[in-house]
Motif scaffolding. Structure first.
Motif, mmCIF file in Angstrom:
data_model
loop_
_atom_site.group_PDB
_atom_site.id
_atom_site.type_symbol
_atom_site.label_atom_id
_atom_site.label_comp_id
_atom_site.label_asym_id
_atom_site.label_seq_id
_atom_site.Cartn_x
_atom_site.Cartn_y
_atom_site.Cartn_z
ATOM 1 N N UNK A 144 11.757 -2.049 -15.695
ATOM 2 C CA UNK A 144 11.456 -1.626 -14.381
ATOM 3 C C UNK A 144 9.863 -0.864 -14.288
ATOM 4 N N UNK A 145 9.290 -0.798 -15.610
ATOM 5 C CA UNK A 145 7.831 -0.424 -15.570
ATOM 6 C C UNK A 145 7.731 1.101 -15.215
ATOM 7 N N UNK A 146 8.764 1.813 -15.562
ATOM 8 C CA UNK A 146 8.831 3.460 -15.238
ATOM 9 C C UNK A 146 7.972 4.051 -16.051
ATOM 10 N N UNK A 147 7.449 5.279 -15.635
ATOM 11 C CA UNK A 147 6.914 5.965 -16.485
ATOM 12 C C UNK A 147 7.162 7.679 -15.782
ATOM 13 N N UNK A 148 6.590 8.732 -16.591
ATOM 14 C CA UNK A 148 6.951 10.075 -16.344
ATOM 15 C C UNK A 148 6.675 10.261 -14.821
ATOM 16 N N UNK A 149 5.710 9.939 -14.580
ATOM 17 C CA UNK A 149 5.106 10.455 -13.163
ATOM 18 C C UNK A 149 4.835 9.413 -11.905
ATOM 19 N N UNK A 150 5.882 8.438 -12.144
ATOM 20 C CA UNK A 150 5.956 7.296 -11.155
ATOM 21 C C UNK A 150 6.455 7.853 -9.875
ATOM 22 N N UNK A 151 7.047 8.682 -9.667
ATOM 23 C CA UNK A 151 7.628 9.358 -8.372
ATOM 24 C C UNK A 151 6.244 10.012 -7.856
ATOM 25 N N UNK A 152 5.501 10.719 -8.469
ATOM 26 C CA UNK A 152 4.235 11.372 -7.966
ATOM 27 C C UNK A 152 3.383 10.509 -7.640
ATOM 28 N N UNK A 153 3.065 9.276 -8.404
ATOM 29 C CA UNK A 153 2.209 8.332 -7.985
ATOM 30 C C UNK A 153 2.551 7.594 -6.584
ATOM 31 N N UNK A 154 3.767 7.352 -6.326
ATOM 32 C CA UNK A 154 4.293 6.524 -5.390
ATOM 33 C C UNK A 154 4.382 7.377 -4.139
ATOM 34 N N UNK A 155 4.486 8.733 -4.020
ATOM 35 C CA UNK A 155 4.645 9.676 -3.033
ATOM 36 C C UNK A 155 3.327 10.032 -2.569
ATOM 37 N N UNK A 156 2.296 9.923 -3.436
ATOM 38 C CA UNK A 156 0.973 10.475 -2.971
ATOM 39 C C UNK A 156 0.330 9.826 -1.724
ATOM 40 N N UNK A 157 0.499 8.644 -1.499
ATOM 41 C CA UNK A 157 -0.132 8.255 0.041
ATOM 42 C C UNK A 157 0.561 9.051 1.194
ATOM 43 N N UNK A 158 1.939 9.314 0.885
ATOM 44 C CA UNK A 158 2.432 10.278 1.989
ATOM 45 C C UNK A 158 1.983 11.622 1.993
ATOM 46 N N UNK A 159 2.015 12.289 0.844
ATOM 47 C CA UNK A 159 1.647 13.524 0.716
ATOM 48 C C UNK A 159 0.158 13.717 1.248
ATOM 49 N N UNK A 160 -0.825 13.015 0.840
ATOM 50 C CA UNK A 160 -2.270 12.864 1.230
ATOM 51 C C UNK A 160 -2.291 12.891 2.708
ATOM 52 N N UNK A 161 -1.526 11.916 3.398
ATOM 53 C CA UNK A 161 -1.626 11.556 4.719
ATOM 54 C C UNK A 161 -1.193 12.812 5.280
ATOM 55 N N UNK A 162 0.019 13.668 5.063
ATOM 56 C CA UNK A 162 0.430 14.883 5.818
ATOM 57 C C UNK A 162 -0.599 16.015 5.597
ATOM 58 N N UNK A 163 -1.206 16.080 4.649
ATOM 59 C CA UNK A 163 -2.371 17.079 4.288
ATOM 60 C C UNK A 163 -3.452 16.798 5.187
ATOM 61 N N UNK A 164 -3.754 15.558 5.330
ATOM 62 C CA UNK A 164 -4.876 15.178 5.969
ATOM 63 C C UNK A 164 -5.017 15.441 7.345
#
Length: 420
Positions: free
Chosen positions: A242-262
């Motif tokens: 599946x091409x997973x890695x330890x911080x895959x969830x962090x990378x995938x949620x980043x656009x949403x988190x950044x949008x909320x903060x912005x």
């Protein structure tokens, strides 16, 4: 030189964002009422609802927020028709049982902007199903459910996707908001993103949701995050495949988190989950939850529920044995959040702030003002966003404010400044 009405300027940090405190808890999806392709189907055969024993189990684990999926076709068997009283009773039974356990509930309409008519699925915007139909449903649900104090939010639609041009998700969501607010101005409204509520694709499909208007200022935006290759949550391959890695969830949620903060908005992750067939998935989940906490965002794991069987993401216990994912979920409920910073200084008058007992109770003690005094809260654009009456030296009901900067005024006096 100070004016005759001496002013008080108090700068303090007050975060109204999400954390793992009692007010904004982490939790679990308790699926079952969304099961079955036969619509409306038969209760106990095609679908079910969570039991009191299940609520007891998840409460014992500290998961005090329940996202409850249910189906439009069952609660309203005829478009624009009356609500099904039996189904409404089942929903209310869950709400009451949860309230007895000090648990909160998200009512999640699990329909993907679709409805089954005569066995065929139709999409909002088609000749048979309009935006007015879904507005009608939520208008009626708000009338019936608004008095349940433990509803954390109305989840107005699960995972909108592949919509018609004449019924974009923004227009549908705005109509639902308008319908709810004709009857309920207190309950949070949870708006999922377009394109399956993808956090990763949020900017492409859901950026315009920031322009939604809620007169009650109680919108929460919902994203979903899975860690497999196509982010579908099916996890068909191994961790490596599946091409997973330890911080895959962090990378995938980043656009949403950044949008909320912005955009200074409130957010929530309604679905995330991993298999337990490789401990590396658990590490990715651990890292992901830690990241959510650091950014004051809460969420609900997918999924628990009585009918999952051997479903790979299920955290429903196997008899008396917890699933491996549960240890990760519990870990993040027992560690402190970074969102509870609070301080005050520069007190210059006989009006004193007492920040009690922590910011997530959404009230402030103000010594020196009598009961009945009105506090007006303004944003930095000069807009009046709230008015609160002091009762027993306290102003309450601040949960509708987003993280940000606000000016507090009493008559012509500055009372304080809220700073994120």
């Amino acid at each position: 030189m100070k004016p005759l009405n001496a002013y008080l300027l108090t700068v303090f940090t007050l975060l109204f964002g999400f954390s793992i405190t009692a007010q904004n808890p982490f939790g679990v999806n308790l699926a079952g009422a969304d099961f079955g392709s036969n619509m409306p189907g038969t209760f106990g055969v095609d679908y079910t609802y969570p039991t009191e024993n299940e609520l007891d189990y998840y409460k014992s684990k500290g998961l005090t927020l329940v996202r409850l999926p249910f189906k439009w076709e069952r609660i309203q068997p005829s478009l624009n028709g009356s609500l099904n009283l039996n189904e409404l009773r089942r929903i209310k039974d869950v709400l009451n049982a949860a309230e007895n356990r000090n648990m909160q509930v998200i009512l999640d309409l699990h329909n993907y902007c679709r409805y089954k008519l005569n066995g065929q699925e139709v999409i909002i915007g088609s000749s048979q199903l309009s935006i007015a139909h879904i507005k009608d449903l939520w208008t009626k649900l708000a009338i019936e459910l608004k008095d349940h104090s433990n509803i954390w939010g109305y989840g107005i639609m699960n995972e909108p996707h592949d919509l018609l041009a004449n019924a974009p998700w923004f227009d549908t969501a705005q109509n639902i908001i308008d319908g709810i607010r004709t009857n309920d101005t207190q309950t949070n409204i949870i708006v999922g993103g377009d394109s399956w509520s993808s956090a990763e694709r949020w900017m492409q499909y859901s950026d315009n949701l920031k322009n939604l208007n809620d007169p009650a200022n109680k919108l929460i935006f919902e994203a979903h995050v899975y860690f497999d290759n196509d982010a579908s949550g099916t996890y068909k391959g191994s961790y490596d495949a599946e091409g997973a890695y330890p911080n895959i969830g962090i990378d995938r949620v980043a656009p949403f988190v950044n949008w909320l903060q912005a955009n200074d908005l409130n957010g929530f992750v309604g679905e995330y989950g991993v298999p337990a067939n490789d401990n590396r998935w658990l590490t990715a989940l651990d890292n992901f939850l830690n990241h959510l906490k650091q950014n004051c965002i809460n969420g609900t794991y997918w999924a628990g529920g009585p009918w999952w069987g051997n479903y790979i993401l299920s955290v429903e216990p196997d008899g008396s044995t917890d699933k491996p994912q549960m240890a990760i979920l519990e870990k993040h409920l027992s560690t402190a959040s970074s969102c509870s910073t609070l301080s005050s200084n520069n007190i210059e008058s006989d009006i004193k702030f007492q920040l009690f007992p922590n910011p997530f109770n959404d009230h402030i003690m103000i010594k020196g003002l009598k009961t009945g005094a009105e506090i007006n809260i303004w944003d930095l654009q000069g807009r009046l966003v709230a008015s609160q009456v002091v009762e027993n030296s306290k102003i309450s009901n601040l949960d509708g404010l987003h993280s940000g900067v606000y000016i507090l005024k009493h008559e012509h006096k500055f009372i304080g400044r809220v700073v994120k």
